[in-house]
Design a protein around this motif. Structure first.
Motif, PDB file in Angstrom:
ATOM      1  N   GLU D 134      -1.420  16.049  25.093  1.00 32.61           N
ATOM      2  CA  GLU D 134      -0.992  14.731  25.572  1.00 32.61           C
ATOM      3  C   GLU D 134       0.382  14.373  25.009  1.00 32.61           C
ATOM      4  O   GLU D 134       0.932  15.103  24.180  1.00 32.61           O
ATOM      5  CB  GLU D 134      -2.046  13.665  25.250  1.00 32.61           C
ATOM      6  CG  GLU D 134      -2.449  13.630  23.801  1.00 32.61           C
ATOM      7  CD  GLU D 134      -2.212  12.299  23.143  1.00 32.61           C
ATOM      8  OE1 GLU D 134      -2.254  11.276  23.824  1.00 32.61           O
ATOM      9  OE2 GLU D 134      -1.954  12.307  21.931  1.00 32.61           O
ATOM     10  N   GLU D 135       0.885  13.251  25.432  1.00 30.60           N
ATOM     11  CA  GLU D 135       2.280  12.937  25.117  1.00 30.60           C
ATOM     12  C   GLU D 135       2.569  12.762  23.637  1.00 30.60           C
ATOM     13  O   GLU D 135       3.697  12.896  23.212  1.00 30.60           O
ATOM     14  CB  GLU D 135       2.738  11.706  25.902  1.00 30.60           C
ATOM     15  CG  GLU D 135       1.999  10.416  25.566  1.00 30.60           C
ATOM     16  CD  GLU D 135       0.871  10.102  26.524  1.00 30.60           C
ATOM     17  OE1 GLU D 135       0.151  11.045  26.922  1.00 30.60           O
ATOM     18  OE2 GLU D 135       0.701   8.922  26.883  1.00 30.60           O
ATOM     19  N   GLY D 136       1.529  12.478  22.835  1.00 25.98           N
ATOM     20  CA  GLY D 136       1.757  12.300  21.404  1.00 25.98           C
ATOM     21  C   GLY D 136       1.801  13.623  20.644  1.00 25.98           C
ATOM     22  O   GLY D 136       2.049  13.638  19.446  1.00 25.98           O
ATOM     23  N   ILE D 200       3.259  22.787  30.429  1.00 25.14           N
ATOM     24  CA  ILE D 200       3.052  21.367  30.082  1.00 25.14           C
ATOM     25  C   ILE D 200       3.678  21.075  28.716  1.00 25.14           C
ATOM     26  O   ILE D 200       4.365  20.068  28.531  1.00 25.14           O
ATOM     27  CB  ILE D 200       1.549  21.015  30.033  1.00 25.14           C
ATOM     28  CG1 ILE D 200       0.870  21.378  31.349  1.00 25.14           C
ATOM     29  CG2 ILE D 200       1.349  19.535  29.712  1.00 25.14           C
ATOM     30  CD1 ILE D 200      -0.636  21.175  31.337  1.00 25.14           C
ATOM     31  N   LEU D 204       6.477  18.105  27.226  1.00 25.56           N
ATOM     32  CA  LEU D 204       6.056  16.969  26.394  1.00 25.56           C
ATOM     33  C   LEU D 204       7.282  16.318  25.743  1.00 25.56           C
ATOM     34  O   LEU D 204       8.191  17.014  25.295  1.00 25.56           O
ATOM     35  CB  LEU D 204       5.074  17.430  25.315  1.00 25.56           C
ATOM     36  CG  LEU D 204       3.718  17.941  25.804  1.00 25.56           C
ATOM     37  CD1 LEU D 204       2.882  18.451  24.635  1.00 25.56           C
ATOM     38  CD2 LEU D 204       2.964  16.848  26.547  1.00 25.56           C
ATOM     39  N   PRO D 205       7.266  14.993  25.664  1.00 24.37           N
ATOM     40  CA  PRO D 205       8.482  14.298  25.210  1.00 24.37           C
ATOM     41  C   PRO D 205       8.948  14.655  23.800  1.00 24.37           C
ATOM     42  O   PRO D 205      10.135  14.582  23.511  1.00 24.37           O
ATOM     43  CB  PRO D 205       8.109  12.822  25.317  1.00 24.37           C
ATOM     44  CG  PRO D 205       6.629  12.782  25.413  1.00 24.37           C
ATOM     45  CD  PRO D 205       6.209  14.054  26.050  1.00 24.37           C
ATOM     46  N   PHE D 206       8.014  15.030  22.918  1.00 22.19           N
ATOM     47  CA  PHE D 206       8.426  15.301  21.536  1.00 22.19           C
ATOM     48  C   PHE D 206       8.523  16.782  21.210  1.00 22.19           C
ATOM     49  O   PHE D 206       8.736  17.155  20.061  1.00 22.19           O
ATOM     50  CB  PHE D 206       7.447  14.662  20.540  1.00 22.19           C
ATOM     51  CG  PHE D 206       7.291  13.188  20.675  1.00 22.19           C
ATOM     52  CD1 PHE D 206       8.322  12.390  21.165  1.00 22.19           C
ATOM     53  CD2 PHE D 206       6.103  12.566  20.293  1.00 22.19           C
ATOM     54  CE1 PHE D 206       8.169  11.019  21.276  1.00 22.19           C
ATOM     55  CE2 PHE D 206       5.943  11.195  20.399  1.00 22.19           C
ATOM     56  CZ  PHE D 206       6.979  10.424  20.900  1.00 22.19           C
ATOM     57  N   VAL D 330       7.301  10.724  14.062  1.00 18.90           N
ATOM     58  CA  VAL D 330       8.272  11.023  15.118  1.00 18.90           C
ATOM     59  C   VAL D 330       9.432  10.022  15.064  1.00 18.90           C
ATOM     60  O   VAL D 330      10.606  10.391  15.162  1.00 18.90           O
ATOM     61  CB  VAL D 330       7.601  10.976  16.515  1.00 18.90           C
ATOM     62  CG1 VAL D 330       8.634  11.096  17.614  1.00 18.90           C
ATOM     63  CG2 VAL D 330       6.554  12.065  16.621  1.00 18.90           C
TER      64      VAL D 330
END
Lengths: 275, 325, 151, 342
Positions: D134-136, D200, D204-206, D330
């Motif tokens: 997931e995004e985190g 995927i 992911l943003p991070f 982050v």
């Protein structure tokens, strides 16, 4: 099951000496009457009263003492309060030795040594001073500057006045903060006294005492021309495990319990200011 | 909500520029659309990160204990529920009221990101609200969720109105709501002792003693908590004993009884989702029933139910046996 | 749950009684000097006023193995400090109701007002409370297993 | 490669449970955490992030260490350590597995912590590859491959099967134990899943957080950064981040008085707590900013400096999800890590 450092040994208090109104020195041996473990000057041990708590104390006696260990303990918190109430014969727990010792076998050898202590700060230095006295031929001149609030607050004054002052090539300078009846020695704070004494900056210096004393004494020493790489001190922070795992005595990338408590001033300069 | 945010930002800018306040307390943007953090803004430039949206659930009033001691005036945006905590803290002399300029802001109830994620929506990029429909956009597309199902627990039964305001920013009318906030408490009360014991045992066994509930609580403003004080004899950090869990939560709930404004932050922050508000609400319900309706935080002065009494108060034994009037 | 009711043989509960110095403790004294009996398993803790009892005391008593806790103070209106017991009344009403909400048996907690002249009442109250808790059985819900370890 | 149908997983758990204990994500009162398995419990290995990490398998939140008994003046110390029963830790994600390596470096360093070591030695770790990060999540930033975690056995899960691959001797032994339930096959499915997941993860943003700045030589510069004040202003000083963190390992040692002597236990502690460094004569970290800074400096600078550059963060993202005020590592990395992170 492998040996576990967190599980202590039982120590028996065989002698208690009152040094000052709030400092007592406790002599401890194992239940078999022998010394609990070997250590080097400057190293510490975790002493505990089960049900009350466990605290790190420097081992005040010299490693050359083969019979027992001594801890000079100042009454200042809930554990030390209970320790002070102990009587001879009481059993406590001890584990150690922990931490790095003073480099007595390396950097100190053959050097002139300067020891500067304030109050209970003499505790860790007593071990190294007596070690040096035992192996006197290995070291040069020894100068000791020791100060306390009053003459009653000087720890181990008997040993200092009866033994240390008579040692060849060893100078002892005592000072107290304020004039006091029955005291004909020097009066004044340690940092000022150190400057007054005009000490030889080629000596290797060891400082121990309250942070404020260390700060000003160090400044004084640097003024006199001492080199930071030959100035040592000890740090004290909250500890629980003693072996660099519980995380609380962490300063920068060092753990005081494991990488200290003895630090060279140049090492401290590299650490963030959080001790 | 965008229009409200704009208005707030504009007002914050004016206040800072004119020098009327030294700082503004609000929320700043996070990495996602749902993770804003409480923040202080001291310059107009910093306001670029200012945000006010459906995820600004955090109660800002407790921060004012520290901030209101600072030099100069502080402007703060308070949602209806936050104003009760604010008042309560003023009552307890924890906030310096003269140093604070309260801007009351509207609240259309806040969302719980974990509830949204539980619906299987991830990689969320934004939300849009239309009545009870919430359109959630994510990297995987759009999903429409039913608003009452994704609200923060504290918002589900909220009927609060602003108790303090030096000015207000309210652009929309809040829909009327009539939900009984004690419904869950009543449900528990109706259970047998055994059932209640089992319920709390299971819930509290999740507690990890992180103290988030205590530290976020505006009523928990002791300088040194008894649970942090080694001299108190109860400062154990162990979580493995059922007793420790109960001790902590009973004492905590009791200590805020009569002062808890039901702001619901405890349940919002619990990492294990223990319904902690049900503990506080039991006290509120009992107080209401036994000593007359009382809402902590409605007044900035006066006594609380536990610092007052009447001669005819109910007897504890009668209360236990359900015979209190 | 069931565990509470399984064994009932020879159970003697530990009872902690917080008694205010001015009325209830004197009441207990009177009970003694009047040769009225109350069970020996009632441990009296004297407090200056019933309102000295912090909820923590009650919980700690249970933690350490109490099976029942009773608070005794002056009758409302007769408090040595004028209003202390009024506060006690509110506090304990809320605390005990709360403990029951968490599933603690309501029979384990009690508040009684006993004056210095009520030696007989003190004895009767204690006898009754001990009887109630004995019937209820051992406290298992608000006890600390660590304390009892090894028993 | 071996596999087992998803609907037969319960048989697998039961089989393991015949000879060993099984510690596995189980849903209890609505939350998924690692618990000891038992028939009828609601297993949820699909859950990406258990609330608490599996670290409490080796480093329980509370653990009794020894007991002291006093008789007269005599003190007796009773060692409470016992032989650890073999256990299988099941469903560990790549990040959490990496975290065990981080913990090993602390607890297995000389002097070895025998409490940790005995549990560690008795445990067979079965990891589970991620397929729906997931995004985190940001394990990739720490060089962790969530699609192929290490461990004694690695497993992959799809809609129908759990795929199984033993990596070590311990893993082989476990495989033998459950052999009758496993069948051959799955290479193509696993390869396909790995590829799809990698795509995927890249998005992911991070995933591309830049950690270059966090080096021992920048220790003092980072420590002295004026940004800590602002970053920590919303910090409540609770211990949520430290307690859900798979690598946080600080502990406290305390005594508890029982009717039968004194038990000395250790329990998790948090550098975020005000009493963490409290001494009789003072506190070395008096403000929340200092405590906040300590936590992140330890993870990103101090620990790597002591351990050959290994970060004490594995990018599991639990703090990202659980911090009550949405502060997390982050945000710290982005704030202090230079413009590569903008």
């Amino acid at each position: 099951m492998i040996e576990e450092t967190l599980i202590p040994k039982i120590g028996v208090v065989t002698d208690i000496r009152r040094d000052t109104p709030d400092v007592k020195t406790f002599r401890v041996v194992g239940t078999d009457g022998k010394k609990l473990f070997q250590h080097m000057p400057g190293q510490c041990a975790m002493v505990s009263i089960p049900g009350v708590g466990e605290c790190m104390f420097s081992i005040t006696s010299s490693p050359t003492n083969e019979e027992y260990m001594e801890f000079s303990i100042k009454k200042c918190g809930c554990v030390t309060e209970v320790i002070h109430a102990l009587e001879v014969g009481a059993q406590i727990t001890v584990r150690g030795p922990y931490g790095k010792n003073f480099p007595v076998e390396e950097d100190f050898k053959g050097k002139d040594l300067l020891f500067i202590a304030g109050g209970i700060g003499l505790a860790p230095l007593r071990s190294v001073i007596n070690y040096v006295r035992h192996y006197r031929q290995n070291y040069g001149k020894v100068v000791i500057v020791y100060g306390a609030r009053s003459k009653d607050d000087l720890v181990d004054i008997d040993e200092i006045q009866n033994e240390w002052v008579n040692e060849p090539n060893m100078e002892v300078y005592l000072t107290i903060d304020r004039p006091q009846e029955g005291w004909d020695g020097h009066v004044g704070f340690v940092p000022a006294y150190v400057k007054e004494l005009g000490l030889d900056p080629n000596m290797t210096a060891v400082l121990c005492g309250p942070p404020i004393m260390i700060k000003f004494t160090l400044a004084g020493l640097l003024e006199l021309g001492f080199d930071k790489s030959r100035v040592y001190t000890t740090l004290e922070l909250r500890m629980k495990c003693g072996v660099g795992k519980c995380g609380r005595c962490n300063v920068g990338d060092k753990f005081v319990c494991k990488d200290g408590p003895v630090f060279r001033m140049t090492e401290l300069d590299e650490l963030p200011d959080e001790y | 909500m965008k229009d409200v945010e704009m208005k707030m930002k504009e007002r914050a800018k004016q206040l800072l520029e004119s020098g009327e306040v030294a700082r503004v307390v609000g929320w700043k943007k996070g990495d996602f659309c749902y993770d804003p953090s409480p923040a202080t803004f001291e310059t107009v430039e910093e306001l670029d990160n200012f945000v006010y949206d459906y995820f600004c659930g955090a109660n800002l009033s407790k921060y004012l204990i520290q901030i209101s001691k600072k030099e100069g005036k502080t402007a703060v945006f308070l949602k209806p529920c936050d104003t009760y905590s604010f008042n309560q803290l003023v009552k307890e002399h924890r906030i310096n009221r003269e140093n604070v300029y309260v801007i009351a802001v509207e609240c259309m109830a806040k969302f719980d990101i974990e509830k949204i994620k539980e619906k299987g929506v991830s990689q969320i990029t934004g939300v849009e609200v239309k009545d009870k429909d919430v359109k959630v956009s994510s990297l995987y597309g759009e999903t429409t969720l039913y608003k009452p199902e994704i609200l923060l627990t504290k918002c589900e039964t909220c009927q609060k109105t602003h108790q303090v305001k030096d000015e207000e920013i309210i652009l929309h009318e809040r829909p009327e709501r009539d939900v009984d906030r004690f419904a869950e408490v009543k449900k528990l009360e109706a259970m047998t002792e055994d059932e209640r014991f089992a319920f709390w045992k299971e819930q509290l066994s999740k507690c990890i003693r992180c103290n988030a509930c205590r530290n976020v609580c505006p009523a928990c403003s002791c300088v040194k908590c008894v649970f942090d004080n080694p001299a108190s004899g109860v400062a154990a950090k162990a979580n493995d004993s059922e007793f420790e869990e109960k001790l902590f939560h009973v004492i905590r709930a009791f200590h805020v009884a009569g002062r808890c404004t039901d702001c619901g932050e405890c349940s919002r922050v619990c990492p294990q989702h223990i319904p902690l508000h049900l503990l506080n609400r039991k006290f509120i319900k009992d107080i209401d029933g036994l000593y007359g309706e009382f809402q902590a935080g409605e007044e900035a002065e006066g006594k609380t139910p536990l610092t007052s009494y009447t001669e005819g108060d109910a007897e504890p034994n009668d209360v236990l046996n359900g015979e209190a009037k | 749950m069931q565990e509470v009711t399984t064994e009932k043989k020879e159970f003697t509960p530990n009872i902690v009684a917080f008694c205010c110095n001015w009325c209830s403790y004197a009441g207990a004294d009177l009970a003694g000097s009047s040769r009225l009996t109350y069970p020996a398993n009632v441990k009296i803790i004297r407090v200056p006023c019933s309102c000295r009892v912090n909820p923590m005391f009650v919980l700690k008593a249970f933690q350490q193995g109490a099976d029942g806790v009773i608070l005794c103070g002056c009758h409302p209106g007769d408090c040595h400090y004028v209003t202390g017991n009024y506060y006690t009344r509110r506090r304990m009403a809320l605390l005990f109701s709360f403990l029951n909400y968490m599933g603690i048996e309501k029979e384990r907690t009690r508040v009684e007002w006993v004056s210095a002249a009520e030696g007989a009442r003190f004895s009767a109250v204690m006898n009754d409370f001990v009887k109630t808790v004995t019937e209820l059985g051992e406290n298992k819900r608000l006890t600390d297993l660590r304390v009892k370890e090894g028993e | 490669m071996l596999k087992i149908a998803k609907n037969k997983l319960n048989d697998l758990y039961a089989k393991i449970n015949e000879t060993m204990g099984l510690f596995i994500p189980i849903k209890k009162a609505g939350e998924v955490n690692y618990h000891v398995w038992g028939e009828g419990k609601e297993v949820s290995i699909e859950t990406l992030k258990t609330v608490k990490s599996p670290k409490n398998m080796f480093f329980p939140q509370t653990e009794n260490m020894m007991k002291f008994k006093t008789e007269g003046k005599n003190l007796e110390i009773i060692d409470l350590r016992d032989e650890k029963r073999p256990f299988v830790l099941f469903g560990v994600r790549a990040c959490d597995y990496k975290a065990i390596e981080v913990l090993d470096k602390v607890f297995l360093a000389d002097p070895v912590d025998s409490f940790y070591q005995s549990r560690r030695a008795a445990t067979t770790i079965v990891t589970l590859a991620c397929s729906r990060p997931e995004e985190g999540c940001f394990c990739k930033a720490f060089g962790i491959d969530a699609t192929a975690p290490q461990g004694d056995v690695t497993t992959w899960l799809d809609e129908e099967y759990l795929y199984w691959q033993a990596n070590t001797e311990k893993g082989e032994t476990l495989t033998k134990l459950v052999q009758e339930l496993l069948e051959e096959g799955g290479e193509t499915e696993v390869a396909a899943q790995k590829e799809a997941t990698a795509v995927i993860i890249d998005k992911l943003p991070f995933s591309n957080l830049n950690l270059d700045k966090f080096k021992p030589e920048n220790l003092n510069e980072l420590f002295d950064s004026p940004k800590w004040e602002e970053m920590s202003e919303a910090c409540l000083g609770c211990g949520t981040c430290t307690f859900v963190c798979p690598t946080c390992q600080c502990f406290d040692i305390r005594d508890f008085k029982t009717n039968e002597g004194v038990v000395r236990y250790r329990c998790w502690d948090s550098c975020m707590y005000s009493d963490f460094t409290l001494m009789a004569h003072g506190n070395s970290r008096t403000t929340q900013m200092q405590r906040f800074r300590q936590r992140f400096m330890h993870k990103l600078v101090y620990y790597p400096s002591q351990n050959d550059g290994l970060y004490s963060c594995v990018g599991c993202g639990r703090c990202v999800n659980k911090c009550p005020q949405h502060l997390n590592i982050v945000k710290v990395v982005k704030e202090l890590g230079g413009k590569e992170n903008d």
